[in-house]
Design an enzyme around this catalytic site. Structure first.
Site, PDB file in Angstrom:
ATOM      1  N   ASP A  94      -7.174  -1.514   4.982  1.00 16.95           N
ATOM      2  CA  ASP A  94      -7.221  -0.890   3.660  1.00 16.95           C
ATOM      3  C   ASP A  94      -8.211   0.274   3.608  1.00 16.95           C
ATOM      4  OD1 ASP A  94      -6.516  -0.566   1.021  1.00 16.95           O
ATOM      5  OD2 ASP A  94      -7.883  -2.098   0.271  1.00 16.95           O
ATOM      6  N   ASN A 151       3.461  -2.645  -2.102  1.00 16.31           N
ATOM      7  CA  ASN A 151       3.327  -1.217  -1.766  1.00 16.31           C
ATOM      8  C   ASN A 151       4.631  -0.438  -2.008  1.00 16.31           C
ATOM      9  OD1 ASN A 151       1.074  -1.856   1.025  1.00 16.31           O
ATOM     10  ND2 ASN A 151       0.578  -1.275  -1.062  1.00 16.31           N
TER      11      ASN A 151
HETATM   12  C1  IPE Z   1      -3.278  -4.303   0.937  1.00 17.84           C
HETATM   13  O1  IPE Z   1      -3.823  -3.106   0.491  1.00 17.84           O
HETATM   14  C2  IPE Z   1      -2.042  -4.034   1.718  1.00 17.84           C
HETATM   15  C3  IPE Z   1      -2.230  -3.352   2.979  1.00 17.84           C
HETATM   16  C4  IPE Z   1      -3.368  -3.031   3.521  1.00 17.84           C
HETATM   17  C5  IPE Z   1      -1.022  -3.024   3.677  1.00 17.84           C
HETATM   18  P1  IPE Z   1      -3.530  -2.535  -0.963  1.00 17.84           P
HETATM   19  O2  IPE Z   1      -4.288  -1.288  -1.095  1.00 17.84           O
HETATM   20  O3  IPE Z   1      -2.069  -2.455  -1.191  1.00 17.84           O
HETATM   21  O4  IPE Z   1      -4.107  -3.690  -1.901  1.00 17.84           O
HETATM   22  P2  IPE Z   1      -4.707  -3.637  -3.366  1.00 17.84           P
HETATM   23  O5  IPE Z   1      -3.681  -2.951  -4.223  1.00 17.84           O
HETATM   24  O6  IPE Z   1      -5.968  -2.857  -3.286  1.00 17.84           O
HETATM   25  O7  IPE Z   1      -4.940  -5.060  -3.715  1.00 17.84           O
HETATM   26  C1  IPE Z   2      -4.095   1.083   3.242  1.00 18.37           C
HETATM   27  O1  IPE Z   2      -4.702   2.142   2.607  1.00 18.37           O
HETATM   28  C2  IPE Z   2      -2.678   1.394   3.679  1.00 18.37           C
HETATM   29  C3  IPE Z   2      -1.661   0.756   2.843  1.00 18.37           C
HETATM   30  C4  IPE Z   2      -1.885  -0.098   1.896  1.00 18.37           C
HETATM   31  C5  IPE Z   2      -0.291   1.125   3.093  1.00 18.37           C
HETATM   32  P1  IPE Z   2      -4.426   2.497   1.088  1.00 18.37           P
HETATM   33  O2  IPE Z   2      -3.265   3.415   1.019  1.00 18.37           O
HETATM   34  O3  IPE Z   2      -4.318   1.278   0.269  1.00 18.37           O
HETATM   35  O4  IPE Z   2      -5.740   3.299   0.724  1.00 18.37           O
HETATM   36  P2  IPE Z   2      -6.654   3.105  -0.556  1.00 18.37           P
HETATM   37  O5  IPE Z   2      -6.927   1.650  -0.691  1.00 18.37           O
HETATM   38  O6  IPE Z   2      -5.885   3.655  -1.704  1.00 18.37           O
HETATM   39  O7  IPE Z   2      -7.886   3.889  -0.256  1.00 18.37           O
HETATM   40 MG    MG Z   3      -5.630   0.075  -0.707  1.00 18.50          MG
END
Ligand code: IPE
Ligand code: IPE
Ligand code: MG
Length: 228
Positions: A15, A63
Site C-alpha cells: 500500500d 479497488n
Molecule cells: C489494500 O489497499 C489493497 C491493496 C494493497 C491491493 P487499499 O489502498 O485499497 O486499502 P484501503 O482503501 O486504504 O483500505
Molecule cells: C497500493 O497503493 C496499490 C493498490 C491498492 C492497487 P494505493 O494505490 O492504494 O496508494 P495510496 O494508498 O492511495 O497511497
Molecule cells: Mg492505498
C-alpha cells in the site's frame, strides 16, 4: 540473517503507491510503476532468504471502484511487469499463483497473466502468489459456494480452508502492511487467524531489503502462542 527465525510464509499488503507519487508531484500511475519494481525486488529478496511462500496483495475487489483510467493503467503495468519478470522467475524456479476472481478481468489482461502462471506451474521453488481482484470475504463465499455445489449441507473449517484460492498453502506467518495504515482491507481474512502483523511507515515503492530485514527481525522476536 542466518540467526533469525524466518517465517515460512510472508504476505504483503503493498500500500501507498499513490501517496508515494503525490509526494513527488507525479501521477498515481508512476507510483504503481515504482510499486511493480518494489514487488520484483521483494520477491528476489525473499527468494534469496529462503522464504518458501510470498503472497502479495496487488488489487482488491474494492479497488474495482477506482477510476477506469487508474484500473486500466494498473492492469497494463501488472501484465507488463509479470511478463518482464517471467524469465527471472523461471531461472529462480519460482512457481506463480494468481489468487482472486479473474472473471472480472478483460481477456486481454487475464490471458497473458494466466499463461505465465501456466508456464511456471511446474516449478518447485518458492511459491509467489499475487492476489488480483481478491477479497477475503469473497474468497470465503467462493469456497462455501463450491461446497454447496458439491451438495454439502454441513461443512467444517477444514472444508473451507481446502476450498479457498490458497488451498494447499500454509497460513501466512507474517503479514506486512506498508504506508502507515493499520488495517487488513479484506486481505486473507480466513488465513490470518494466527498471523503476526508488522506495519511499516514507508510507502510500498520505498519498501526495500533494509525495511524487509526490520520486519523479519521484529517477527523473529515475537512469541506465538496460538491460544495455549
Ligand atoms: C489494500 O489497499 C489493497 C491493496 C494493497 C491491493 P487499499 O489502498 O485499497 O486499502 P484501503 O482503501 O486504504 O483500505
Ligand atoms: C497500493 O497503493 C496499490 C493498490 C491498492 C492497487 P494505493 O494505490 O492504494 O496508494 P495510496 O494508498 O492511495 O497511497
Ligand atoms: Mg492505498
Amino acid at each position: 540473517m542466518a540467526e533469525l527465525k524466518l517465517p515460512r510464509h510472508v504476505a504483503m499488503i503493498m500500500d501507498g503507491n499513490g501517496r508515494w507519487a503525490k509526494k513527488r508531484f507525479l501521477p498515481r500511475t508512476a507510483g504503481h510503476k515504482a510499486g511493480v519494481d518494489a514487488f520484483v525486488e521483494m520477491t528476489d529478496a525473499c527468494n534469496e532468504l529462503g522464504i518458501e511462500y510470498l503472497t502479495v496483495y496487488a488489487f482488491s475487489t474494492e479497488n474495482w471502484n477506482r477510476s477506469q483510467e487508474e484500473v486500466s493503467a494498473l492492469m497494463e503495468l501488472m501484465v507488463k511487469g509479470i511478463a518482464k519478470y517471467e524469465p527471472e522467475m523461471q531461472k529462480r524456479n519460482i512457481k506463480l499463483k494468481i489468487l482472486g476472481d479473474l472473471s472480472r478481468f478483460e481477456d486481454k489482461y487475464r490471458d497473458p497473466i494466466l499463461d505465465v502462471q501456466q508456464r511456471l506451474s511446474k516449478n518447485t521453488g518458492m511459491v509467489v502468489s499475487i492476489c488480483l481482484s481478491y477479497g477475503g470475504r469473497q474468497e470465503i463465499v467462493y469456497a462455501v459456494n463450491k461446497l454447496l455445489k458439491e451438495g454439502r449441507s454441513e461443512i467444517t473449517a477444514d472444508d473451507i480452508g481446502e476450498n479457498l484460492y490458497s488451498a494447499g498453502m500454509p497460513d501466512p506467518d507474517l503479514i506486512i502492511r506498508t504506508s502507515g495504515e493499520y488495517r487488513t482491507s479484506n486481505f486473507l481474512l480466513w488465513q490470518s487467524a494466527y498471523s503476526e502483523y508488522y506495519f511499516a511507515d514507508v510507502f510500498w515503492p520505498d519498501f526495500n531489503r533494509e525495511e524487509l530485514n526490520k520486519a523479519l527481525e521484529a517477527y523473529s522476536k515475537r512469541e506465538r502462542r496460538y491460544g495455549r
